[in-house]
Design an enzyme around this catalytic site. Structure first.
Site, mmCIF file in Angstrom:
data_model
loop_
_atom_site.group_PDB
_atom_site.id
_atom_site.type_symbol
_atom_site.label_atom_id
_atom_site.label_comp_id
_atom_site.label_asym_id
_atom_site.label_seq_id
_atom_site.Cartn_x
_atom_site.Cartn_y
_atom_site.Cartn_z
ATOM 1 N N ASP A 9 0.864 -1.189 0.000
ATOM 2 C CA ASP A 9 0.000 0.000 0.000
ATOM 3 C C ASP A 9 0.898 1.235 0.000
ATOM 4 O O ASP A 9 1.806 1.354 0.824
ATOM 5 C CB ASP A 9 -0.916 -0.007 1.227
ATOM 6 N N ASP A 103 -3.571 2.235 -5.413
ATOM 7 C CA ASP A 103 -2.296 2.264 -4.687
ATOM 8 C C ASP A 103 -2.052 1.024 -3.850
ATOM 9 O O ASP A 103 -1.243 1.041 -2.945
ATOM 10 C CB ASP A 103 -2.234 3.520 -3.811
ATOM 11 N N GLU A 104 -2.775 -0.041 -4.178
ATOM 12 C CA GLU A 104 -2.753 -1.191 -3.267
ATOM 13 C C GLU A 104 -2.915 -2.485 -4.050
ATOM 14 O O GLU A 104 -3.726 -2.562 -4.960
ATOM 15 C CB GLU A 104 -3.959 -1.006 -2.355
HETATM 16 N N1 DCP Z 1 -8.694 8.310 -1.688
HETATM 17 C C1 DCP Z 1 -9.787 9.112 -2.008
HETATM 18 N N2 DCP Z 1 -10.807 9.251 -1.120
HETATM 19 C C2 DCP Z 1 -10.776 8.621 0.075
HETATM 20 C C3 DCP Z 1 -9.707 7.794 0.405
HETATM 21 C C4 DCP Z 1 -8.657 7.661 -0.493
HETATM 22 O O1 DCP Z 1 -9.804 9.685 -3.094
HETATM 23 N N3 DCP Z 1 -11.789 8.774 0.934
HETATM 24 C C5 DCP Z 1 -7.577 8.212 -2.648
HETATM 25 C C6 DCP Z 1 -6.470 9.151 -2.276
HETATM 26 C C7 DCP Z 1 -5.388 8.300 -1.697
HETATM 27 C C8 DCP Z 1 -5.609 6.967 -2.392
HETATM 28 O O2 DCP Z 1 -7.015 6.904 -2.690
HETATM 29 O O3 DCP Z 1 -4.090 8.826 -1.908
HETATM 30 C C9 DCP Z 1 -5.217 5.785 -1.542
HETATM 31 O O4 DCP Z 1 -6.000 5.744 -0.375
HETATM 32 P P1 DCP Z 1 -5.469 5.220 1.008
HETATM 33 O O5 DCP Z 1 -6.626 4.956 1.860
HETATM 34 O O6 DCP Z 1 -4.497 4.100 0.783
HETATM 35 O O7 DCP Z 1 -4.723 6.482 1.636
HETATM 36 P P2 DCP Z 1 -3.325 7.138 1.312
HETATM 37 O O8 DCP Z 1 -2.524 6.337 0.353
HETATM 38 O O9 DCP Z 1 -3.569 8.544 0.874
HETATM 39 O O10 DCP Z 1 -2.629 7.191 2.720
HETATM 40 P P3 DCP Z 1 -2.027 6.001 3.612
HETATM 41 O O11 DCP Z 1 -0.565 6.322 3.743
HETATM 42 O O12 DCP Z 1 -2.734 6.086 4.908
HETATM 43 O O13 DCP Z 1 -2.270 4.715 2.890
HETATM 44 CA CA CA Z 2 -2.250 4.168 0.666
HETATM 45 CA CA CA Z 3 -4.902 2.070 -0.217
#
Ligand code: DCP
Ligand code: CA
Ligand code: CA
Length: 388
Positions: A9, A103-104
């Site tokens: 992730d 991203d996962e």
């Molecule tokens: N995303 C979005 N709306 C949300 C949650 C996430 O558009 N409510 C998008 C933006 C993030 C991406 O999906 O960058 C990946 O979500 P993650 O939940 O994996 O969160 P992040 O990668 O941003 O942060 P983390 O480091 O906690 O994984």
């Molecule tokens: Ca993420």
């Molecule tokens: Ca994610």
């Protein structure tokens, strides 16, 4: 055979990509969000999270919490491009790659030891390679199933690596709150809480019969299994984009080097033309060579950028041919050229090569007169070949 599942992730994904592309933003509170008044935060960099900003929060509220924040609109094509690079890296280690979101992804590393070494080492390698090759930080988990792999990568966030070995499963799970378990939603968690069950350990110590009487036989048993870290959900590979190839079996084996090279060039042009027609770009070029005795070999190479450029693709394919050793006395019965790791051409990067213009002209001529209208190099000889 015990299973080994890896979960990757990316950290603060959209914000991290923005910081990558604009180094001046590094370390600042970067917030990728839809514009006010109706927009919400997609993600916030870790610097921005210190101000209490979270995904899903209205942009207006985030601006109040962090007026000095750098607010940016999302650039999905760019995130998709990065995501595909990450997936391409993962696919080098196993064909079983299941993207869960941009991203996962899960990767099934069971039984890949012979090719790539022990899964623990592969995990370390992937954890080092993704930042090195993309410039982005990732969290990686390895465990005996998806449930544990995901919990492992979550617990390593941001930027870490966590391996949960089979004998560590229970001690890893026990102290966690029940809603960390995949499949335990807020409703179930609330009902468990009413019964005084808060941690996975509490859940594990609850008799199966009791769980079934509360939640029904299916959910009861599912909870019983989850609390023991049992999860048989398979990793299902999703082939995002097909590969594209073309091959020819010759009525008489080809014997001359120059002839073979010209054929490879011609086939590469056909592939380039089809890529263009399908609005796809390729990152990997492959060739296939079958000798008179039917032994077959393939070679492939990964390009630094995706392309549908006929000159580049042909040059790469011919380059691959020079890596094929033709056994003495053997002719060639079949040649093939393929393109893989395809992505949509709409996200085409800016031209990197001066020959780009030439590529455009070649495509234009073929569009009008068909894929065989033009060829590169000296193709006079190839006319001697009769095609089936
Ligand atoms: N995303 C979005 N709306 C949300 C949650 C996430 O558009 N409510 C998008 C933006 C993030 C991406 O999906 O960058 C990946 O979500 P993650 O939940 O994996 O969160 P992040 O990668 O941003 O942060 P983390 O480091 O906690 O994984
Ligand atoms: Ca993420
Ligand atoms: Ca994610």
């Amino acid at each position: 055979m015990p299973r080994w599942i890896l979960h990757v992730d990316m950290d603060a994904f959209y914000a991290a990509v923005e910081e990558l592309d604009r180094p001046a933003l590094r370390g600042k509170p970067v917030i990728v969000a839809g514009p006010e008044p109706r927009g919400v935060v997609a993600t916030a960099s870790y610097a921005a999270r210190r101000f209490g900003i979270r995904s899903g929060m209205p942009t207006a509220q985030a601006k109040r919490l962090c007026p000095q924040g750098v607010f940016l609109p999302p650039r999905f094509p760019r995130y998709e491009e990065v995501a595909q690079r990450i997936r391409a890296i993962l696919r080098e280690y196993s064909p079983l790659v299941e993207p869960v979101s941009l991203d996962e992804a899960f990767v099934d590393l069971t039984g890949t030891d012979l090719l790539h070494g022990p899964p623990e080492r592969v995990t370390q390698e992937i954890h080092a390679r993704i930042p090195k090759e993309t410039g982005l930080s990732c969290s990686v988990g390895l465990g005996p199933n998806k449930l544990l792999a995901k919990l492992a990568s979550d617990s390593a966030k941001p930027g870490g690596l966590r391996i949960v070995r089979p004998e560590e499963v229970q001690s890893f799970l026990d102290p966690r709150p029940v809603d960390d378990l995949w499949g335990v939603g807020p409703k179930t968690a609330a009902r468990l809480e009413e019964k005084g069950i808060r941690t996975v350990r509490d859940l594990r110590e609850t008799p199966l019969g009791l769980l079934c009487s509360w939640f029904g036989p299916n959910s009861g048993e599912a909870l019983w299994r989850l609390s023991r870290g049992i999860d048989e959900d398979p990793v299902v590979a999703v082939r995002e984009v097909k590969s594209l190839s073309t091959e020819v079996t010759y009525p008489e084996d080809l014997l001359e080097q120059e002839l073979v090279r010209n054929e490879i060039r011609r086939l590469a042009l056909v592939v380039a033309y089809r890529l263009r027609a399908e609005k796809l770009l390729a990152q990997t070029v492959q060739i296939k060579v079958r000798f008179s005795d039917f032994t077959t070999c393939t070679r492939q190479t990964r390009l630094p950028e995706r392309t549908d450029h006929p000159v580049l693709l042909a040059a790469e394919a011919v380059g691959l041919l020079s890596r094929v050793e033709i056994p003495p006395g053997q002719g060639i019965r079949l040649l093939g050229v393929g393109a893989a790791d395809l992505g949509p051409a709409r996200f085409k990067p800016l031209p990197l090569f001066v020959e780009e213009k030439l590529g455009e002209v070649l495509h234009e001529v073929r569009r009008k007169f068909g894929p065989h209208a033009l060829a590169l190099g000296n193709l006079a000889e190839h006319e001697r070949i009769r095609y089936p």
